[in-house]
Structure formats: structure tokens, C-alpha cells
Motif scaffolding. Structure first.
Motif, PDB file in Angstrom:
ATOM      1  N   ASP A  32      32.795  27.177  41.477  1.00 39.84           N
ATOM      2  CA  ASP A  32      33.564  27.714  39.458  1.00 39.84           C
ATOM      3  C   ASP A  32      34.487  27.186  38.457  1.00 39.84           C
ATOM      4  O   ASP A  32      34.201  26.695  37.720  1.00 39.84           O
ATOM      5  CB  ASP A  32      33.122  28.781  39.418  1.00 39.84           C
ATOM      6  CG  ASP A  32      31.379  29.722  39.337  1.00 39.84           C
ATOM      7  OD1 ASP A  32      30.063  28.648  39.862  1.00 39.84           O
ATOM      8  OD2 ASP A  32      31.520  31.044  40.111  1.00 39.84           O
ATOM      9  N   SER A  33      35.888  27.275  39.655  1.00 41.03           N
ATOM     10  CA  SER A  33      36.875  26.652  38.860  1.00 41.03           C
ATOM     11  C   SER A  33      38.133  27.297  40.289  1.00 41.03           C
ATOM     12  O   SER A  33      37.354  27.493  41.095  1.00 41.03           O
ATOM     13  CB  SER A  33      36.976  28.201  37.559  1.00 41.03           C
ATOM     14  OG  SER A  33      37.364  29.568  38.269  1.00 41.03           O
ATOM     15  N   LEU A  34      39.438  26.862  39.143  1.00 40.93           N
ATOM     16  CA  LEU A  34      40.441  26.625  40.043  1.00 40.93           C
ATOM     17  C   LEU A  34      40.762  27.977  40.644  1.00 40.93           C
ATOM     18  O   LEU A  34      40.787  27.700  41.593  1.00 40.93           O
ATOM     19  CB  LEU A  34      41.604  25.670  39.232  1.00 40.93           C
ATOM     20  CG  LEU A  34      41.442  24.748  39.746  1.00 40.93           C
ATOM     21  CD1 LEU A  34      42.498  23.857  38.755  1.00 40.93           C
ATOM     22  CD2 LEU A  34      41.339  24.111  41.155  1.00 40.93           C
ATOM     23  N   ALA A  35      40.771  28.211  39.457  1.00 45.64           N
ATOM     24  CA  ALA A  35      40.591  30.375  39.865  1.00 45.64           C
ATOM     25  C   ALA A  35      39.488  31.253  41.254  1.00 45.64           C
ATOM     26  O   ALA A  35      39.817  31.099  41.879  1.00 45.64           O
ATOM     27  CB  ALA A  35      40.793  30.814  39.040  1.00 45.64           C
ATOM     28  N   ALA A  36      38.627  30.537  40.908  1.00 45.40           N
ATOM     29  CA  ALA A  36      37.744  30.420  42.179  1.00 45.40           C
ATOM     30  C   ALA A  36      38.009  29.909  43.190  1.00 45.40           C
ATOM     31  O   ALA A  36      37.827  30.926  44.782  1.00 45.40           O
ATOM     32  CB  ALA A  36      35.561  30.483  41.906  1.00 45.40           C
TER      33      ALA A  36
END
Length: 107
Positions: free
Chosen positions: A57-61
Motif C-alpha cells: 500500500d505505501s512505504l509506511a506499510a
């Protein structure tokens, strides 16, 4: 949504080890939170390039996924297997975003 493409340079004499490595990730990656598209081993042409491809989903994910993968028993075993067998000579990760959506209809 990001797509992570891992390009591996592998020892061509250890393709069976890479195949085992790929099969293990086929179990550990999805349960750690990424949408695995697949691992691809050499078939024809270059005998040293292989790929792993998954969506996140994202770099944080991605950061949370990596922590879960590192804690996964099969994940830890697979990392150790790659290090002991030395079939991966180099790996590069690229994060891409799909630029062609929405896709047109097929005719």
C-alpha cells in the motif's frame, strides 16, 4: 499502491536453491502483509537474472511488512538459507507506481 520489483543477480549454478528460496517467499510474504505477484527465475536468455514482484500500500506499510517478515519463522529461515548458500550475488529493489491506470478495455 506501490509495486516493489526486486532484481536478483544469481549464481547460475544454484538455480535450484533460488527456486526453493522463491517458494518459501510464496508462503511468508503474503502472510506478512504484501500482495505477492510472484518470483521469476531464469528460463531462457540470461541465466543470472531473477525477479520478485509484490504490491504494497505505501512505504509506511512496507516498513511494517518488513518487520513482520523478519519476525516470521520461515522468513528468518529463508534469509539464513540465502546467506549460507550464497546463490544471490546482488539484489536491487525498485518501488514503482502504476502510471497507466485506468487501463482501456481489451478488444
Amino acid at each position: 499502491m506501490l509495486t516493489c520489483i526486486i532484481r536478483y543477480h544469481i549464481d547460475p549454478t544454484k538455480r535450484d536453491q533460488f527456486a526453493r528460496y522463491a517458494q518459501n517467499w510464496g508462503q511468508a510474504i503474503p502472510r506478512s502483509g504484501a500482495d505477492l505477484i510472484g518470483y521469476y527465475a531464469p528460463h531462457e536468455g540470461s541465466s543470472t537474472l531473477a525477479y520478485g514482484i509484490y504490491n504494497i500500500d505505501s512505504l509506511a506499510a512496507y516498513e511494517a511488512y518488513r518487520a513482520r517478515l523478519a519476525a516470521d519463522p520461515l522468513g528468518r529461515e529463508n534469509y539464513a538459507f540465502a546467506q549460507s548458500e550464497k546463490f544471490i550475488l546482488r539484489e536491487d529493489r525498485t518501488f514503482l507506481k502504476c502510471a497507466s491506470t485506468p487501463h482501456g478495455e481489451m478488444r
